[in-house]
Write a protein that holds these residues in place. Structure first.
Motif, short mmCIF file in Angstrom:
data_model
loop_
_atom_site.label_atom_id
_atom_site.label_comp_id
_atom_site.label_asym_id
_atom_site.label_seq_id
_atom_site.Cartn_x
_atom_site.Cartn_y
_atom_site.Cartn_z
N LEU A 128 33.79 41.03 50.74
CA LEU A 128 35.07 40.33 50.87
C LEU A 128 34.87 38.82 50.74
O LEU A 128 35.63 38.13 50.05
N MET A 129 33.85 38.31 51.42
CA MET A 129 33.58 36.88 51.38
C MET A 129 33.23 36.43 49.97
O MET A 129 33.76 35.41 49.47
N ASP A 130 32.35 37.16 49.29
CA ASP A 130 31.96 36.78 47.93
C ASP A 130 33.16 36.79 46.99
O ASP A 130 33.31 35.92 46.12
N PHE A 131 34.03 37.81 47.16
CA PHE A 131 35.22 37.89 46.31
C PHE A 131 36.13 36.70 46.56
O PHE A 131 36.67 36.10 45.62
N ALA A 132 36.30 36.33 47.83
CA ALA A 132 37.15 35.20 48.18
C ALA A 132 36.60 33.90 47.61
O ALA A 132 37.36 33.07 47.07
#
Length: 205
Positions: A128-132
């Motif tokens: 999720l963090m990488d996508f954000a």
């Protein structure tokens, strides 16, 4: 899990379900309460999810973007959304607030990170963090060079991702540090036993 992430604007039920579950299970991770949001009308949920300048991401169980149960969520607040309420910026790390005031940086805030307890330590939060962070990099942010009134010579602002984390939440802090975030000066307690919260940020260019 394969391809579990997507930008969310229409899957209202999935978002509402995981949002309320997160508020009930880990209220300390949010700036709201289960009691408050459980009373939201459908119209309020819709406007909450579709606020201009807010991008909400969801991790769907089994990678099913349409019917899958959400197991994680994270939202991005744009600089424009944050600027609409000046109080949002009062507690920013001073260096980031000053850089924004000078027009040389754009700060995006990450909020509402939550992963279902059954799916933690499986890489959902990091994905999720990488996508954000990739999404923020793709957002357009430019400024006019000082002295240029014609607006023909724009240069990119430095982008920063900013988030707040409970000092004692060592698992979250480790996740953010591994993603590249660093603790900002003067934010939060230095000792875990003191409690409190701290700002963490990273530059994205």
């Amino acid at each position: 899990m394969s391809s579990p992430f997507f930008a969310v604007f229409t899957h209202l039920f999935s978002y509402k379900t995981i949002r309320l579950k997160g508020l009930f299970t880990n209220p300390e991770a949010f700036g709201s309460t289960y009691a408050r949001e459980s009373e939201f009308s459908a119209e309020t949920w819709h406007s909450h999810l579709n606020t201009p300048g807010r991008t909400t991401l969801g991790a769907a169980k089994g990678g099913d973007e349409v019917e899958g149960e959400w197991i994680g969520t994270l939202s991005i607040f744009s600089p424009e959304m944050l600027a609409a309420n000046p109080e949002n910026r009062l507690s920013y790390p001073p260096n980031l607030r000053e850089a924004e005031d000078e027009g040389v940086s754009a700060v995006y805030m990450l909020v509402g990170m939550w992963v279902h307890s059954d799916y933690r330590r499986l890489g959902v939060g990091r994905a999720l963090m990488d996508f954000a962070l990739d999404a923020i990099k793709s957002f357009k942010s430019s400024q006019t060079e000082p002295g240029n009134t014609g607006g023909n010579e724009a240069r990119s602002k430095a982008k920063f991702a900013l988030l707040e984390v409970h000092t004692a939440n060592t698992a979250a802090r480790k996740l953010y540090e591994n993603a590249g975030f660093t603790i900002q000066d003067g934010s939060g307690a230095s000792d875990e036993s003191e409690g409190g919260e701290m700002w963490m940020a990273m530059r994205l260019d």
